[in-house]
Design a protein around this motif. Structure first.
Motif, PDB file in Angstrom:
ATOM      1  N   TYR A  54      23.117  88.235   2.283  1.00  0.00           N
ATOM      2  CA  TYR A  54      22.695  86.839   2.351  1.00  0.00           C
ATOM      3  C   TYR A  54      23.901  85.910   2.295  1.00  0.00           C
ATOM      4  O   TYR A  54      24.018  84.974   3.094  1.00  0.00           O
ATOM      5  N   LEU A  58      25.214  83.336   5.235  1.00  0.00           N
ATOM      6  CA  LEU A  58      25.291  81.910   4.965  1.00  0.00           C
ATOM      7  C   LEU A  58      26.694  81.383   5.221  1.00  0.00           C
ATOM      8  O   LEU A  58      26.863  80.307   5.815  1.00  0.00           O
TER       9      LEU A  58
ATOM     10  N   ARG B  17      21.120  92.975  11.576  1.00  0.00           N
ATOM     11  CA  ARG B  17      21.915  91.825  11.119  1.00  0.00           C
ATOM     12  C   ARG B  17      21.672  90.620  12.003  1.00  0.00           C
ATOM     13  O   ARG B  17      21.543  89.498  11.518  1.00  0.00           O
ATOM     14  N   ILE B  20      18.221  89.083  11.245  1.00  0.00           N
ATOM     15  CA  ILE B  20      18.202  88.332   9.990  1.00  0.00           C
ATOM     16  C   ILE B  20      18.959  87.021  10.151  1.00  0.00           C
ATOM     17  O   ILE B  20      18.545  85.967   9.652  1.00  0.00           O
ATOM     18  N   LYS B  21      20.095  87.103  10.846  1.00  0.00           N
ATOM     19  CA  LYS B  21      20.896  85.884  11.023  1.00  0.00           C
ATOM     20  C   LYS B  21      20.117  84.835  11.810  1.00  0.00           C
ATOM     21  O   LYS B  21      20.152  83.648  11.483  1.00  0.00           O
ATOM     22  N   LEU B  24      17.600  83.232   9.601  1.00  0.00           N
ATOM     23  CA  LEU B  24      18.242  82.298   8.677  1.00  0.00           C
ATOM     24  C   LEU B  24      18.569  80.979   9.372  1.00  0.00           C
ATOM     25  O   LEU B  24      18.281  79.890   8.852  1.00  0.00           O
ATOM     26  N   CYS B  25      19.144  81.059  10.568  1.00  0.00           N
ATOM     27  CA  CYS B  25      19.505  79.833  11.290  1.00  0.00           C
ATOM     28  C   CYS B  25      18.281  78.976  11.552  1.00  0.00           C
ATOM     29  O   CYS B  25      18.303  77.748  11.384  1.00  0.00           O
ATOM     30  N   LEU B  28      16.981  77.314   8.341  1.00  0.00           N
ATOM     31  CA  LEU B  28      17.867  76.251   7.847  1.00  0.00           C
ATOM     32  C   LEU B  28      17.771  75.001   8.713  1.00  0.00           C
ATOM     33  O   LEU B  28      17.845  73.868   8.219  1.00  0.00           O
ATOM     34  N   TRP B  33      18.631  71.361   6.533  1.00  0.00           N
ATOM     35  CA  TRP B  33      19.862  71.697   5.816  1.00  0.00           C
ATOM     36  C   TRP B  33      21.067  71.535   6.720  1.00  0.00           C
ATOM     37  O   TRP B  33      22.128  71.081   6.315  1.00  0.00           O
ATOM     38  N   ARG B  34      20.860  71.919   7.983  1.00  0.00           N
ATOM     39  CA  ARG B  34      21.957  71.876   8.936  1.00  0.00           C
ATOM     40  C   ARG B  34      22.515  70.461   9.085  1.00  0.00           C
ATOM     41  O   ARG B  34      23.735  70.264   9.110  1.00  0.00           O
ATOM     42  N   ALA B  67      27.649  73.639   0.302  1.00  0.00           N
ATOM     43  CA  ALA B  67      26.585  73.958   1.243  1.00  0.00           C
ATOM     44  C   ALA B  67      25.620  74.962   0.626  1.00  0.00           C
ATOM     45  O   ALA B  67      24.402  74.888   0.828  1.00  0.00           O
ATOM     46  N   ARG B  68      26.179  75.907  -0.138  1.00  0.00           N
ATOM     47  CA  ARG B  68      25.306  76.915  -0.767  1.00  0.00           C
ATOM     48  C   ARG B  68      24.301  76.267  -1.698  1.00  0.00           C
ATOM     49  O   ARG B  68      23.125  76.640  -1.725  1.00  0.00           O
ATOM     50  N   VAL B  71      21.124  74.676  -0.099  1.00  0.00           N
ATOM     51  CA  VAL B  71      20.040  75.449   0.511  1.00  0.00           C
ATOM     52  C   VAL B  71      18.784  75.350  -0.354  1.00  0.00           C
ATOM     53  O   VAL B  71      18.851  75.586  -1.560  1.00  0.00           O
ATOM     54  N   LYS B  76      15.875  80.286   0.497  1.00  0.00           N
ATOM     55  CA  LYS B  76      16.701  81.343  -0.086  1.00  0.00           C
ATOM     56  C   LYS B  76      15.852  82.534  -0.486  1.00  0.00           C
ATOM     57  O   LYS B  76      16.170  83.691  -0.183  1.00  0.00           O
ATOM     58  N   LEU B  80      15.971  86.346   1.048  1.00  0.00           N
ATOM     59  CA  LEU B  80      16.316  87.510   0.220  1.00  0.00           C
ATOM     60  C   LEU B  80      15.236  88.576   0.304  1.00  0.00           C
ATOM     61  O   LEU B  80      15.518  89.783   0.415  1.00  0.00           O
ATOM     62  N   ILE B  83      15.505  90.334   3.644  1.00  0.00           N
ATOM     63  CA  ILE B  83      16.627  91.273   3.698  1.00  0.00           C
ATOM     64  C   ILE B  83      16.287  92.535   2.937  1.00  0.00           C
ATOM     65  O   ILE B  83      16.517  93.661   3.384  1.00  0.00           O
ATOM     66  N   ARG B  84      15.713  92.329   1.780  1.00  0.00           N
ATOM     67  CA  ARG B  84      15.412  93.507   0.962  1.00  0.00           C
ATOM     68  C   ARG B  84      14.423  94.410   1.668  1.00  0.00           C
ATOM     69  O   ARG B  84      14.575  95.640   1.682  1.00  0.00           O
TER      70      ARG B  84
END
Lengths: 211, 94
Positions: A54, A58, B17, B20-21, B24-25, B28, B33-34, B67-68, B71, B76, B80, B83-84
């Motif tokens: 993650y 990010l 990957r 997931i990416k 996420l994009c 966000l 957030w962007r 930035a973190r 979010v 978030k 997570l 991903i898990r």
């Protein structure tokens, strides 16, 4: 899958019979998968792995956004996106709608555009510049006609003997390219200036504006 | 091999990957957030542009922690979980 079977049955034979690289790829891929699965079995490791993934994703996204903004700034487009401020908008780009003025507020009357002739050093209007140059430098069709006419009358006047006839002819043909002859013939009545400007003035008076 | 390397290698290999990416994009961008981070980057750039010697890396390392925190929690958590599940799925296939 056939390859992996041969790997299990004849490990030595497999590496020699196949190309080395494909064998390497297959073993590498399977090694990765094996390592990974062993890792995942631990729940603590799973947590760590997912957190790490993650975070990495990010960070990638943030770096992407930053580089995008930085690129915009370097190419100058960041300021362009912001645009003109509201208070400037009115004063800087007000549309002008008055009579006799164009939309930018500049008068529509004819502007004085004069050029200096390189030959006679006079200020000539821009629209009349080309015809003036033609006569001034003696290069156009009309200038050559004037010149040939003058040559003809000059020969004619040299043949005649009376001063009045020469006076009339030279008076009629004021200007011309022969300096000494003009001065000799018309010394008395017409004080002929030997300057080029007066000669050209004369020629312009006679032959100007024929078109 | 470290955990990070293994995870990276495996997820890239399996194509997870990228999935997931992308997710996420999308999340966000949806939650705005962007745009916030873009504004943040712009402000930091304008501040620091006075002294020309600041490098891109430094600025990025400045922006990242802020930035973190920006979010939203929901995003978030969702990420997570996703991903898990994906990582665990490979275990089940085996």
């Amino acid at each position: 899958m056939a390859n992996s079977n041969t790997n299990q049955l004849h490990p030595l034979g497999a590496t020699t019979s196949q190309t080395f690289t494909t064998a390497l790829n297959h073993t590498a891929a399977s090694t990765i998968a094996i390592n990974f699965r062993e890792l995942i079995k631990e729940p603590k490791e799973l947590d760590e792995a997912s957190n790490y993934l993650y975070q990495a994703l990010l960070d990638d996204v943030v770096a992407g956004i930053f580089i995008e903004t930085h690129h915009l700034r370097k190419t100058g487009n960041l300021a362009a996106l912001d645009g003109v401020g509201e208070e400037n908008l009115e004063s800087a780009f007000h549309i002008c709608e008055m009579p006799n003025l164009d939309i930018f507020g500049i008068s529509t009357a004819k502007k004085q555009m004069d050029c200096t002739c390189p030959n006679c050093d006079r200020l000539v209007a821009a629209a009349r510049f080309a015809p003036h140059l033609e006569k001034c430098m003696g290069m156009g069709r009309i200038s050559s006609r004037i010149a040939s006419r003058r040559l003809a009358t000059k020969e004619g006047s040299s043949a005649s003997t009376s001063s009045t006839s020469t006076y009339l002819q030279s008076g009629g043909n004021t200007g011309g390219t022969d300096d000494e002859d003009d001065v000799d013939w018309s010394s008395d009545k017409r004080k002929k200036k030997s300057t080029q400007s007066s000669r050209n003035n004369g020629s312009k008076k006679n032959n100007g504006k024929t078109f | 091999m470290t955990i990070c390397d293994t995870v990276d290698q495996y997820t890239i290999m399996s194509g997870d990957r990228l999935k997931i990416k992308d997710l996420l994009c999308n999340r966000l961008t949806e939650c705005g957030w962007r745009n916030e981070v873009r504004l943040l980057c712009r402000n930091i750039l304008l501040e620091k542009s006075a002294n020309n010697s600041v490098s891109v890396d430094q600025l990025i390392s400045e922006v990242t922690p802020k930035a973190r925190t920006l979010v939203p929690d929901a995003v978030k958590k969702e990420l997570l979980m996703k991903i898990r599940t994906i990582l665990a799925e490979t275990d089940e296939d085996n």
